[in-house]
Design a protein around this motif. Structure first.
Motif: not given
Length: 191
Positions: A119-122, A159-171
């Motif tokens: 919850i803190d991450a969200i 979740v890597r989407t591009k060379l310098t950017k990525g998605l961090v998924v908070l569960r």
């Protein structure tokens, strides 16, 4: 008899210790609501003295041929409650809220709580100016920790989407729901 300054500091310290102990007893619980009733349940619980958390994001909506930004729940059908132990009286009081389906977990006698870190991450992600969006729940992937920037020490799945950017998924495991935040790929490290 006047209280000396030293005594006031001691009493203030004791008060702080009690407040810290009370905060340590608080745990996050997930509440499942009827469709589109998240705000209704949130308002009712707040009026009854509970401490609910309804994470919301802004999205574009088209109504009447025009686009508007509207605030919607991040996890449709769910909100969270920060509360101490879930006893029978509390559980019954919660269930009186119109629009609430049930408190997730094993029931009032089995206190299933969401870890504070999830919850803190969200909350931390929503407090930044970084766009947050719902994302499919992931079981597989690399668990990472962000090491710099406004989301320092937030953990999630990369979740890597591009060379310098990525998605961090908070569960949020109990709900099997996730939210994604785009981050600089160089600012994450494996956990």
């Amino acid at each position: 008899m006047p209280v000396s300054e030293g005594t006031a500091v001691h009493l203030n310290g004791v008060t702080r210790e009690l407040q810290d102990a009370q905060r340590a007893d608080l745990r996050w619980h997930a509440l499942w609501t009827n469709s589109h009733c998240e705000q209704l349940v949130n308002d009712q619980l707040r009026a009854r003295g509970f401490n609910p958390f309804l994470p919301k994001i802004n999205v574009w909506s088209r109504r009447g041929g025009q686009r508007h930004i509207v605030s919607v729940p991040l996890f449709s059908g769910y909100l969270f409650l920060r509360h101490a132990s879930m006893d029978k009286a509390t559980h019954i009081e919660l269930c009186k809220a119109r629009g609430l389906v049930r408190v997730l977990g094993g029931g009032w006698d089995r206190d299933d709580a969401i870890p504070d870190g999830e919850i803190d991450a969200i909350q931390k992600a929503l407090d930044t100016t970084i766009p947050v969006a719902p994302y499919p729940y992931l079981r597989e992937g690399r668990r990472v920790r962000i090491i710099a920037g406004p989301l320092t020490d937030v953990e999630g799945i990369l979740v890597r989407t591009k060379l310098t950017k990525g998605l961090v998924v908070l569960r949020v495991d109990m709900l099997q729901r996730s939210a994604a935040v785009e981050v600089d790929y160089t600012l994450v490290r494996p956990v």
